[in-house]
Design an enzyme around this catalytic site. Structure first.
Site, PDB file in Angstrom:
ATOM      1  N   ASP A 115     -67.991 -29.432  81.595  1.00 49.00           N
ATOM      2  CA  ASP A 115     -68.432 -30.562  80.782  1.00 49.00           C
ATOM      3  C   ASP A 115     -67.516 -31.770  80.950  1.00 49.00           C
ATOM      4  O   ASP A 115     -66.420 -31.673  81.515  1.00 49.00           O
ATOM      5  CB  ASP A 115     -68.465 -30.162  79.303  1.00 49.00           C
ATOM      6  CG  ASP A 115     -69.724 -29.383  78.968  1.00 49.00           C
ATOM      7  OD1 ASP A 115     -70.636 -29.350  79.808  1.00 49.00           O
ATOM      8  OD2 ASP A 115     -69.768 -28.797  77.864  1.00 49.00           O
ATOM      9  N   LYS A 158     -72.479 -34.166  79.288  1.00 46.20           N
ATOM     10  CA  LYS A 158     -73.374 -34.915  78.393  1.00 46.20           C
ATOM     11  C   LYS A 158     -72.446 -35.646  77.458  1.00 46.20           C
ATOM     12  O   LYS A 158     -71.547 -35.059  76.899  1.00 46.20           O
ATOM     13  CB  LYS A 158     -74.261 -33.974  77.570  1.00 46.20           C
ATOM     14  CG  LYS A 158     -75.287 -33.267  78.385  1.00 46.20           C
ATOM     15  CD  LYS A 158     -76.335 -32.657  77.500  1.00 46.20           C
ATOM     16  CE  LYS A 158     -75.965 -31.277  77.038  1.00 46.20           C
ATOM     17  NZ  LYS A 158     -75.192 -31.161  75.872  1.00 46.20           N
ATOM     18  N   MET A 218     -67.642 -36.261  66.853  1.00 40.59           N
ATOM     19  CA  MET A 218     -68.710 -37.188  67.278  1.00 40.59           C
ATOM     20  C   MET A 218     -69.065 -38.187  66.170  1.00 40.59           C
ATOM     21  O   MET A 218     -70.235 -38.478  65.924  1.00 40.59           O
ATOM     22  CB  MET A 218     -69.969 -36.394  67.711  1.00 40.59           C
ATOM     23  CG  MET A 218     -69.701 -35.531  68.935  1.00 40.59           C
ATOM     24  SD  MET A 218     -71.076 -34.466  69.378  1.00 40.59           S
ATOM     25  CE  MET A 218     -70.761 -33.013  68.391  1.00 40.59           C
TER      26      MET A 218
END
Ligand code: SAH
Length: 288
Positions: A55, A76, A191
């Site tokens: 990732d 991502k 996030m």
């Protein structure tokens, strides 16, 4: 280990290390950044893999520890269109069916806001054998590198980990901010940068004090780590002013004040602790 050929050389720590067999997928956490925060199980996996699917937040040094393997990027970031989750899971299935030893390497811990559960489920549904290797999550290890204990006896007996946005990148409306605010003195937000204005407004509305300390740790545990210390009501403005960018862990709560004494990285650079008793106990920490 049934293999007669040793897995590792004699310098490797002695243990009955699991063998990554062809056709298996190991879902593995790479920790928050600093390669030294990798587990030995992760390193054992890196040494054996034919292919590493990694990732965005996995550091290059870590990939270099698997020189024999193909490295496939499946990053991502923040809801932006890139590799689709379903495609990644099916790619893992295909590679395993080709008889590859597959290492799926994810930032932090694979089961903490990392979709490791979904990938594991797809693999099992396709009959692929899996192993899970946990990692140090950014919401714990990243804060520790900023000198912030995620629990501290004087502050909190619980901690809540939340994600700032859902799968589509929207603010998570399903979160009950009132309940989180009431139930948790320390809130760790993954996030959270995109919707920080919404999140802080919700927490203030839920009754958290405007002056409550907030710390934002970007690129935690890497050489680019930055820490912004602010408060709930000045947070949005301070982020704009500072220009800091994700990836970031946001920690809301008085535990962040402990950084004034525990900022060990600052102390490595010669800075003095700003306050030996930031919570104002007025007595040695271990006296009770
Ligand atoms: N599975 C990961 C989290 C994946 S979600 C874990 O357990 O840590 C991705 C989010 O994690 C980022 O948007 C950010 O909020 C956080 N994150 C991961 N690595 C980070 C780092 N080095 N510094 C700051 N935040 C990080």
């Amino acid at each position: 280990m049934s293999d007669s050929k040793p897995l590792h050389d004699s310098n490797w720590p002695q243990h009955d290390w699991p063998v990554l067999e062809p056709g298996w997928v190991w879902l593995c956490g790479a920790g928050p950044g600093d390669p030294g925060l990798l587990t030995l199980h992760a390193l054992n996996a890196l040494r054996q893999a034919d292919v590493v699917i990694y990732d965005a937040l996995v550091q290059e040094t870590i990939l270099n520890w698997a020189p024999q393997a193909d490295h496939i990027y499946a990053g991502k970031r923040g809801g932006k269109p890139s590799a689709k989750q379903r495609d990644i899971s099916l790619r893992l299935v295909d590679l395993a069916k080709e008889g590859k030893r597959v290492l799926r390497l994810k930032g932090g811990d694979p089961f903490v806001f990392g979709r490791g559960g979904e990938e594991g489920q797809t693999l099992v549904q396709h009959g692929i054998p899996i192993r899970i290797i946990p990692g140090i999550s950014a919401g714990i290890g990243g804060l520790a590198y900023a000198g912030i204990p995620v629990t501290h006896r004087d502050v909190n007996q619980s901690v809540t980990f939340v994600t700032g946005h859902d799968q589509s990148g929207n603010a998570t409306d399903s979160l009950d901010w009132q309940a989180i605010s009431n139930g948790s003195q320390v809130i760790v937000i993954y996030m959270g940068m995109k919707h920080i204005a919404h999140i802080t407004a919700q927490l203030l509305e839920a009754g958290r004090p405007a002056s409550e300390p907030v710390a934002i740790v970007t690129n935690a545990t890497t050489p680019h780590q930055q820490v912004l210390e602010t408060t709930l009501d000045t947070c949005v403005r301070d982020i704009e002013k500072s220009g800091i960018e994700p990836p970031a862990i946001i920690c809301v709560g008085r535990a962040t004040s402990m950084r004034q004494v525990l900022d060990w990285q600052g102390q490595l650079k010669g800075e003095r602790p700003r306050n030996l008793d930031p919570l104002g106990r007025g007595r040695p920490a271990e006296s009770v």
